[in-house]
Design a protein around this motif. Structure first.
Motif, PDB file in Angstrom:
ATOM      1  N   GLN A  62       0.817  -1.211   0.000  1.00 53.51           N
ATOM      2  CA  GLN A  62       0.000   0.000   0.000  1.00 53.51           C
ATOM      3  C   GLN A  62       0.851   1.262   0.000  1.00 53.51           C
ATOM      4  N   GLU A  63       2.176   1.089   0.150  1.00 56.50           N
ATOM      5  CA  GLU A  63       3.076   2.236   0.188  1.00 56.50           C
ATOM      6  C   GLU A  63       4.059   2.212  -0.977  1.00 56.50           C
ATOM      7  N   VAL A  64       3.694   1.525  -2.069  1.00 58.96           N
ATOM      8  CA  VAL A  64       4.590   1.391  -3.206  1.00 58.96           C
ATOM      9  C   VAL A  64       4.752   2.730  -3.911  1.00 58.96           C
ATOM     10  N   LYS A  65       5.995   3.095  -4.193  1.00 63.15           N
ATOM     11  CA  LYS A  65       6.294   4.333  -4.900  1.00 63.15           C
ATOM     12  C   LYS A  65       6.866   3.998  -6.266  1.00 63.15           C
ATOM     13  N   SER A  66       7.047   5.023  -7.073  1.00 61.75           N
ATOM     14  CA  SER A  66       7.548   4.808  -8.420  1.00 61.75           C
ATOM     15  C   SER A  66       8.978   4.305  -8.394  1.00 61.75           C
ATOM     16  N   THR A  67       9.285   3.373  -9.280  1.00 62.15           N
ATOM     17  CA  THR A  67      10.650   2.839  -9.378  1.00 62.15           C
ATOM     18  C   THR A  67      11.388   3.422 -10.572  1.00 62.15           C
ATOM     19  N   VAL A  68      10.795   4.390 -11.269  1.00 66.82           N
ATOM     20  CA  VAL A  68      11.414   4.977 -12.448  1.00 66.82           C
ATOM     21  C   VAL A  68      12.444   6.009 -12.022  1.00 66.82           C
ATOM     22  N   PRO A  69      13.727   5.851 -12.412  1.00 67.00           N
ATOM     23  CA  PRO A  69      14.749   6.807 -12.001  1.00 67.00           C
ATOM     24  C   PRO A  69      14.612   8.105 -12.791  1.00 67.00           C
ATOM     25  N   PRO A  70      15.101   9.237 -12.244  1.00 67.30           N
ATOM     26  CA  PRO A  70      15.019  10.505 -12.971  1.00 67.30           C
ATOM     27  C   PRO A  70      15.886  10.486 -14.213  1.00 67.30           C
ATOM     28  N   PRO A  71      15.455  11.129 -15.302  1.00 69.80           N
ATOM     29  CA  PRO A  71      16.243  11.155 -16.540  1.00 69.80           C
ATOM     30  C   PRO A  71      17.591  11.813 -16.328  1.00 69.80           C
ATOM     31  N   LYS A  72      18.627  11.315 -17.024  1.00 68.84           N
ATOM     32  CA  LYS A  72      19.973  11.853 -16.872  1.00 68.84           C
ATOM     33  C   LYS A  72      20.128  13.240 -17.474  1.00 68.84           C
ATOM     34  N   ASP A  73      19.248  13.615 -18.431  1.00 70.20           N
ATOM     35  CA  ASP A  73      19.363  14.925 -19.066  1.00 70.20           C
ATOM     36  C   ASP A  73      18.700  16.032 -18.261  1.00 70.20           C
ATOM     37  N   GLY A  74      18.151  15.691 -17.088  1.00 70.13           N
ATOM     38  CA  GLY A  74      17.547  16.702 -16.232  1.00 70.13           C
ATOM     39  C   GLY A  74      16.117  17.054 -16.577  1.00 70.13           C
ATOM     40  N   SER A  75      15.505  16.390 -17.566  1.00 73.58           N
ATOM     41  CA  SER A  75      14.135  16.679 -17.944  1.00 73.58           C
ATOM     42  C   SER A  75      13.161  16.162 -16.895  1.00 73.58           C
ATOM     43  N   ALA A  76      11.902  16.559 -17.025  1.00 77.56           N
ATOM     44  CA  ALA A  76      10.891  16.193 -16.035  1.00 77.56           C
ATOM     45  C   ALA A  76      10.630  14.684 -16.054  1.00 77.56           C
ATOM     46  N   VAL A  77      10.341  14.150 -14.887  1.00 84.85           N
ATOM     47  CA  VAL A  77      10.033  12.730 -14.769  1.00 84.85           C
ATOM     48  C   VAL A  77       8.593  12.488 -15.212  1.00 84.85           C
ATOM     49  N   ILE A  78       8.413  11.491 -16.067  1.00 87.99           N
ATOM     50  CA  ILE A  78       7.067  11.134 -16.506  1.00 87.99           C
ATOM     51  C   ILE A  78       6.416  10.305 -15.408  1.00 87.99           C
ATOM     52  N   PRO A  79       5.348  10.785 -14.791  1.00 88.12           N
ATOM     53  CA  PRO A  79       4.737  10.053 -13.676  1.00 88.12           C
ATOM     54  C   PRO A  79       4.154   8.719 -14.124  1.00 88.12           C
ATOM     55  N   THR A  80       4.205   7.758 -13.221  1.00 85.97           N
ATOM     56  CA  THR A  80       3.637   6.444 -13.497  1.00 85.97           C
ATOM     57  C   THR A  80       2.344   6.290 -12.714  1.00 85.97           C
ATOM     58  N   THR A  81       1.510   5.381 -13.172  1.00 84.82           N
ATOM     59  CA  THR A  81       0.242   5.144 -12.492  1.00 84.82           C
ATOM     60  C   THR A  81       0.458   4.197 -11.314  1.00 84.82           C
ATOM     61  N   PRO A  82      -0.442   4.212 -10.324  1.00 81.86           N
ATOM     62  CA  PRO A  82      -0.319   3.273  -9.195  1.00 81.86           C
ATOM     63  C   PRO A  82      -0.326   1.823  -9.646  1.00 81.86           C
ATOM     64  N   TYR A  83      -1.052   1.525 -10.742  1.00 81.92           N
ATOM     65  CA  TYR A  83      -1.099   0.154 -11.231  1.00 81.92           C
ATOM     66  C   TYR A  83       0.263  -0.274 -11.783  1.00 81.92           C
ATOM     67  N   GLU A  84       0.962   0.658 -12.452  1.00 79.34           N
ATOM     68  CA  GLU A  84       2.299   0.343 -12.970  1.00 79.34           C
ATOM     69  C   GLU A  84       3.281   0.119 -11.823  1.00 79.34           C
ATOM     70  N   ASP A  85       3.209   0.979 -10.813  1.00 77.57           N
ATOM     71  CA  ASP A  85       4.085   0.815  -9.652  1.00 77.57           C
ATOM     72  C   ASP A  85       3.830  -0.516  -8.955  1.00 77.57           C
ATOM     73  N   LEU A  86       2.549  -0.874  -8.806  1.00 74.75           N
ATOM     74  CA  LEU A  86       2.188  -2.129  -8.151  1.00 74.75           C
ATOM     75  C   LEU A  86       2.649  -3.324  -8.972  1.00 74.75           C
ATOM     76  N   PHE A  87       2.613  -3.207 -10.303  1.00 76.04           N
ATOM     77  CA  PHE A  87       3.058  -4.300 -11.177  1.00 76.04           C
ATOM     78  C   PHE A  87       4.543  -4.578 -10.973  1.00 76.04           C
ATOM     79  N   TRP A  88       5.373  -3.519 -10.990  1.00 76.02           N
ATOM     80  CA  TRP A  88       6.809  -3.717 -10.833  1.00 76.02           C
ATOM     81  C   TRP A  88       7.154  -4.188  -9.429  1.00 76.02           C
ATOM     82  N   TRP A  89       6.409  -3.687  -8.421  1.00 77.46           N
ATOM     83  CA  TRP A  89       6.626  -4.134  -7.052  1.00 77.46           C
ATOM     84  C   TRP A  89       6.305  -5.627  -6.919  1.00 77.46           C
ATOM     85  N   THR A  90       5.254  -6.074  -7.611  1.00 78.41           N
ATOM     86  CA  THR A  90       4.876  -7.487  -7.592  1.00 78.41           C
ATOM     87  C   THR A  90       5.982  -8.348  -8.191  1.00 78.41           C
TER      88      THR A  90
END
Length: 347
Positions: free
Chosen positions: A140-168
């Protein structure tokens, strides 16, 4: 060697290793393969010099037998460390691995056709429930696992379902590693029964033979090693120079891992399996508490409940309460038992 020495090595080495591992994961969550490779390389190097005498000492156990053990050891280590890529918190990681008794029991029933007492099944049920509680609460406390881009651009947010999938996927990796480790333990038990206990030799070859397999992970290891050398410099007072902070964490992890795992291997030859299991259980619990306090990891009442079930179940499994109770048995009962034994001998 007195058992107190490897026991102290387990608590000191493994405890320090948890600290450096968590520091590494906080700086670079995807550094699992780098951590595994550097640990294997360092332990193999020390063993090749000290145990194998630069290859002049032949192994007591055949290399073909070691190869099967090595494949399982390598696979379980990679799965455990790679799980950090999927945002598995360190406390959950330690609690999950504390459930190795479950996997050992299942493997023992399937492979060795073992039968267990009711207390064993009860303890495994407690451990399973504890892990399930911690897993559900952590999910219930899963956060995004996507690392920030190396070029300094904005991070594309992920959905809770995507975060839960990778956590699984991370939980699946931990589960796979758990059962591989259990199977490895059974196989190692068979080898030691056949050839005798050679802990330092096993430590060497289980770390030396998997090294070529890391070529498959070469790209990933190189990327994270580059990140380590580009990390923020830290002034080392004793050396009088500045080293990248992640490199320092990596060195601390490697050295402490050697002390930890060599002490565990030594402990298996100095103590009974009951003592080894108890020592490792207490070490895991102390590391968990330290991690929560020092790193201020989120831990709710449900986490504590799950943790309590896991470690109480482990103690029941190793029959520690029964041993303690028997030690406090009334002297009269002990004399009565001794009398009965003598009577049986006379008859």
């Amino acid at each position: 060697m007195h058992p107190a020495i490897p026991i102290a090595g387990v608590f000191i080495g493994c405890g320090i290793n948890v600290v450096f591992l968590e520091l590494l994961v906080k700086e670079d969550p995807g550094s699992g393969n780098l951590v595994t490779f550097t640990s294997f390389f360092f332990i193999a190097l020390i063993g090749f010099v000290v145990t194998a005498k630069f290859g002049t000492v032949k192994p007591k156990i055949g290399l073909k037998d070691y190869f099967i053990l090595v494949v399982m050891f390598f696979a379980s280590s990679v799965c455990n460390n790679y799980a950090f890529n999927f945002n598995i918190p360190m406390p959950l990681h330690m609690i999950f691995r504390a459930g190795s008794l479950i996997a050992n029991m299942v493997m023992g029933i399937i492979i060795l056709k073992k039968k267990y007492t009711l207390s064993k099944y009860l303890s495994v049920a407690m451990i399973s429930l504890g892990i399930v509680i911690c897993t559900i609460v952590s999910s219930q406390e899963v956060k995004s696992t996507v690392p920030p881009p190396k070029d300094g651009s904005a991070v594309i947010p992920t959905t809770p379902y995507e975060d839960l999938f990778w956590w699984t996927l991370g939980i699946i990796l931990l589960t796979v590693a758990l059962f591989i480790s259990a199977r490895m333990g059974i196989y190692q038990e068979v080898l030691f029964a056949r050839y005798g206990k050679h802990s330092q030799e096993a430590l060497l070859y289980t770390h030396l033979m998997p090294l070529p397999m890391f070529l498959l992970l070469g790209g990933n290891i190189y990327d994270h090693l580059s990140f380590a050398f580009k990390s923020e410099p830290y002034d080392v007072p004793i050396l009088g120079i500045a080293l990248p902070i992640v490199v320092l964490y990596l060195i601390g992890n490697v050295v402490s891992q050697y002390l930890c795992i060599s002490s565990v291997y030594r402990l298996t030859t100095e103590c009974s399996s009951l003592t080894v299991t108890l020592v490792l259980t207490l070490r895991k619990f102390s590391s968990l508490v330290f991690s929560l306090v020092y790193f201020k990891n989120p831990f709710t009442i449900y986490h504590w409940l799950g943790t309590l079930l896991v470690f109480l179940g482990t103690l029941i499994f190793t029959e520690v309460p029964q041993k303690v109770l028997s030690s406090f048995a009334p002297a009269a009962d002990k004399k009565e038992k001794a009398t009965k034994v003598k009577a049986k001998k006379k008859n």
